[in-house]
Design an enzyme around this catalytic site. Sequence first.
Site, PDB file in Angstrom:
ATOM      1  CE  LYS A  78      -3.607  -2.447  -0.399  1.00 47.44           C
ATOM      2  NZ  LYS A  78      -4.547  -3.068   0.520  1.00 47.44           N
TER       3      LYS A  78
HETATM    4  C1  LIG Z   1      -5.490  -4.221   0.841  1.00 48.32           C
HETATM    5  C2  LIG Z   1      -6.955  -4.024   0.913  1.00 48.32           C
HETATM    6  C3  LIG Z   1      -7.694  -4.347   2.059  1.00 48.32           C
HETATM    7  C4  LIG Z   1      -7.122  -5.117   3.206  1.00 48.32           C
HETATM    8  O1  LIG Z   1      -6.047  -4.506   3.815  1.00 48.32           O
HETATM    9  P1  LIG Z   1      -5.206  -5.338   4.909  1.00 48.32           P
HETATM   10  O2  LIG Z   1      -4.453  -4.259   5.635  1.00 48.32           O
HETATM   11  O3  LIG Z   1      -4.320  -6.264   4.149  1.00 48.32           O
HETATM   12  O4  LIG Z   1      -6.173  -6.044   5.783  1.00 48.32           O
HETATM   13  C5  LIG Z   1      -9.032  -4.010   2.111  1.00 48.32           C
HETATM   14  N1  LIG Z   1      -9.629  -3.402   1.075  1.00 48.32           N
HETATM   15  C6  LIG Z   1      -8.969  -3.104  -0.058  1.00 48.32           C
HETATM   16  C7  LIG Z   1      -9.703  -2.401  -1.162  1.00 48.32           C
HETATM   17  C8  LIG Z   1      -7.622  -3.424  -0.185  1.00 48.32           C
HETATM   18  O5  LIG Z   1      -6.973  -3.149  -1.327  1.00 48.32           O
END
Ligand SMILES: *Cc1c(COP(=O)(O)O)cnc(C)c1O
Length: 408
Positions: free
Chosen positions: A192
Amino acid sequence: MSPSTESPIDPIPFARPCIGEGEVEAVVRVMRGGWLTTGEETRKFESEFANAVSSPHAVAVNSATAGLHLALEALGIGPGDRVLVPTWTFTATAEVVHHLGATVELVDVDQQTMLLDLEAVERRIRQEVSIRAVVPVHFAGQACDMERLLALAHRHGVAVIEDAAHAFPATCRGRPIGSLGDLTVFSFYATKTITTGEGGMITTADAQLAERMRTMRLHGISRDVFDRYRAPGASWKYDVVAAGFKYNLTDLAAAIGRVQLARAEELRAARQQIAEYYYEQLTGLPIGLPVVRDTRDLHAWHLFPIRLEDDAPCTRDQLVASLAEQGIGTSVHFIPLHRHPFWKSRPSIRGRRFPNADAAFSRSLSLPLYASLTHGDCRRVVAALRRLLTPSLSRSLVGVHLDEPIRS
Ligand SMILES: *Cc1c(COP(=O)(O)O)cnc(C)c1O
């Protein structure tokens, strides 16, 4: 874009975290400090993050999935309730609704932006009285029209929990994402825009929701472990007030997060520069480039999703494979939820149609986009796409592949 340093045949991964010496030193400092789990470092990360998005409360958790779970739990969502989720998302957005015993109602997205179709949301809210919440996803780092969504949801007593896993930092009509919805959930997963390896943050203006989430993230204990052992007047006493979860963030992760947070705008600006380069260089090819809803908003540029057009000389799967042969990693965001075996068999989803998501899915792929992508990397991505998508050059796609790496 950093200056080119790598040789042109090095693989270009789809995603790569941008970790510097600052992050490394911060972790070492915490390791030497003797307190590894949730403590002072997490508290500082929360207060700095709250400040960054102009929200009164920020609650750190060990993933965005955990954050979405806690947010829905704090609102009291459970059996008999329905929650609207776009089909164009990762399964985490929906799975937590299911875990709470509530029903997932999938909604189609706008065919250009791939953001929640607000007209479809309004229709569903009018049809169905038990809809308690809607979870917009700020896809690729671009904010939904929050003003319109909040107005329509609140008119019907429906809560808005934003899945902002892609959207830090981003704004909507000049206001930071994280200061708008009833609750906003960010992800610090390794791919991210800022990362703690695994981690997440929930922001809200509601002190009671924040308090509930703080309790539930650590076993339903009314005071956190750090308070019990370290704070002045520490004691062994605690009350379990609910069956909570184990969703707290470690101080090790928070230390990384604080350094990443301080660099967030620098990293965002670098991604924006790469996105601008892609826009400039990928014109004239049979691909649709990401549609920006409102150019005045700050876009987090987590993803650069492109879409093959009808006259493209190859399929999406062929393009993904050919790019992979050139050492260029891509990904697909997303396989719509209603196409997965589990979700498509749910009674609330079975038989429903999502034409916009379906039309986009088979043509979509996301290009590499992260701050440490070099100028040479970007040129290689562009050159490979030009070669593969220009009909006279694309003979290679019928079995024979490009034998020579593209020089930058
Ligand atoms: C990455 C992601 C998540 C989950 O995030 P985590 O921190 O891995 O639990 C939820 N929603 C979207 C749209 C994502 O891209």
